[in-house]
Design an enzyme around this catalytic site. Structure first.
Site, PDB file in Angstrom:
ATOM      1  N   TYR A 101      -3.402  13.660  41.406  1.00 17.28           N
ATOM      2  CA  TYR A 101      -3.643  13.315  39.999  1.00 17.28           C
ATOM      3  C   TYR A 101      -2.944  14.310  39.079  1.00 17.28           C
ATOM      4  O   TYR A 101      -2.288  13.915  38.106  1.00 17.28           O
ATOM      5  CB  TYR A 101      -5.148  13.313  39.738  1.00 17.28           C
ATOM      6  CG  TYR A 101      -5.543  12.958  38.328  1.00 17.28           C
ATOM      7  CD1 TYR A 101      -5.677  11.628  37.946  1.00 17.28           C
ATOM      8  CD2 TYR A 101      -5.805  13.948  37.385  1.00 17.28           C
ATOM      9  CE1 TYR A 101      -6.056  11.298  36.651  1.00 17.28           C
ATOM     10  CE2 TYR A 101      -6.179  13.624  36.089  1.00 17.28           C
ATOM     11  CZ  TYR A 101      -6.305  12.303  35.727  1.00 17.28           C
ATOM     12  OH  TYR A 101      -6.666  11.970  34.450  1.00 17.28           O
ATOM     13  N   SER A 114      -2.842  14.205  30.225  1.00 14.30           N
ATOM     14  CA  SER A 114      -4.129  14.809  30.528  1.00 14.30           C
ATOM     15  C   SER A 114      -4.050  16.302  30.280  1.00 14.30           C
ATOM     16  O   SER A 114      -2.958  16.880  30.247  1.00 14.30           O
ATOM     17  CB  SER A 114      -4.479  14.560  32.004  1.00 14.30           C
ATOM     18  OG  SER A 114      -5.604  15.309  32.425  1.00 14.30           O
ATOM     19  N   LYS A 143       0.108  13.598  36.338  1.00 10.66           N
ATOM     20  CA  LYS A 143      -0.024  13.869  34.908  1.00 10.66           C
ATOM     21  C   LYS A 143       1.040  14.866  34.429  1.00 10.66           C
ATOM     22  O   LYS A 143       1.516  14.762  33.295  1.00 10.66           O
ATOM     23  CB  LYS A 143      -1.428  14.374  34.597  1.00 10.66           C
ATOM     24  CG  LYS A 143      -2.504  13.312  34.756  1.00 10.66           C
ATOM     25  CD  LYS A 143      -2.234  12.085  33.883  1.00 10.66           C
ATOM     26  CE  LYS A 143      -3.349  11.062  33.959  1.00 10.66           C
ATOM     27  NZ  LYS A 143      -3.072   9.889  33.078  1.00 10.66           N
TER      28      LYS A 143
END
Length: 268
Positions: free
Chosen positions: A154, A140, A158
């Site tokens: 999150y 990401s 990533k």
């Protein structure tokens, strides 16, 4: 870009979003595709919409299910030349101390361990193949900077996918390539529709990244706006090194890579 085109591909998170859009691009090029995702109508409908695609239910957080996916793919296709570890979910949102640690660990089970499981299950047989192959892991923009606030779980996952892939690359023989896909803001089901719909269309994104994957790029990128955000982190980092890191004579003795290379030369 090379003219490499895989004969077959396995895509996790393939029932929607980036996974399905990439599968469509590959299928249109004649690549046989196996879509892996949680069981349900979405997975079946996605496979039915692509010529020759195969659906395989799989929870990537469960290594046994990912190994079963690998078994099914090699049985179906005979070989697997492209693996896209793409399955992921949006993480719990909030200030770090407000997040339930169990929720954070469950998130890592999918967004980090799901990638790890895919690499573990598929790599040995891809290494044994004579044909060139590639493993791509979907990271990401959040692997390089914080695209939004209160997304620590999150973002951490990533960052971990990026680190895993960079290290994993060194474990592989020359005919098996490893790279990382770095989506910017793309319209997928990973977040609230009202917000996510403002991102790049997933089909447009796939048209940008698939040629890079077929070109066996190390970093597969899309949104140029990320360049500015990455610089906002990297420039202060480099500035800190310029102002504070020791550059006295002998400092290079502490470079781990240099020492490892020197030891290898002595051994050889």
């Amino acid at each position: 870009m090379s003219d490499w085109l895989p004969a077959s591909a396995v895509i996790t998170g393939g029932a929607s979003g980036i996974g399905l859009a990439v599968a469509r691009e590959l299928s249109e090029r004649g690549v046989r595709v196996m879509l892996a995702d949680l069981p349900g109508a979405s997975l079946d409908e996605a496979a039915a919409a692509l010529d020759g695609a195969v659906a395989h239910p799989c929870d990537v957080a469960d290594l046994a299910q990912v190994e079963a996916l690998a078994d099914a793919a090699f049985a179906q296709f005979g070989s697997v030349e492209l693996l896209l570890n793409n399955a992921g979910v949006g993480g719990p949102q909030g200030k770090l101390w407000e997040i339930d640690p169990a929720d954070a660990r469950a998130h890592f089970d999918i967004n980090y361990w799901g990638v790890w499981n895919g690499c573990k299950a598929f790599t040995p047989r891809m290494v044994e193949q004579d044909a060139p192959s590639a493993i791509y892991n979907t990271a990401s923009e959040n692997s390089f900077f914080c695209a939004g606030p209160r997304m620590g779980t999150y973002i951490a996952a990533k960052h971990a996918v990026l680190g895993l892939t960079e290290s994993f690359r060194e474990d592989l023989p020359a005919h098996v390539h490893a790279g990382v896909v770095i989506p910017g803001w793309v319209h997928t089901p990973i977040g609230p529709e009202q917000f996510m719909s403002l991102g790049m269309d997933s089909g447009e994104f796939a048209k940008i990244i698939v040629p890079q994957m077929l070109g066996r790029e190390r970093f597969v990128v899309s949104h140029y706006s990320n360049f500015r955000r990455i610089r906002e982190r990297i420039d202060p980092l480099l500035d800190s090194y310029e102002r504070h890191a020791s550059r006295e004579q002998g400092d290079t003795a502490y470079d781990v890579r240099d020492v490892i290379d020197a030891l290898r030369r002595q051994r050889d």
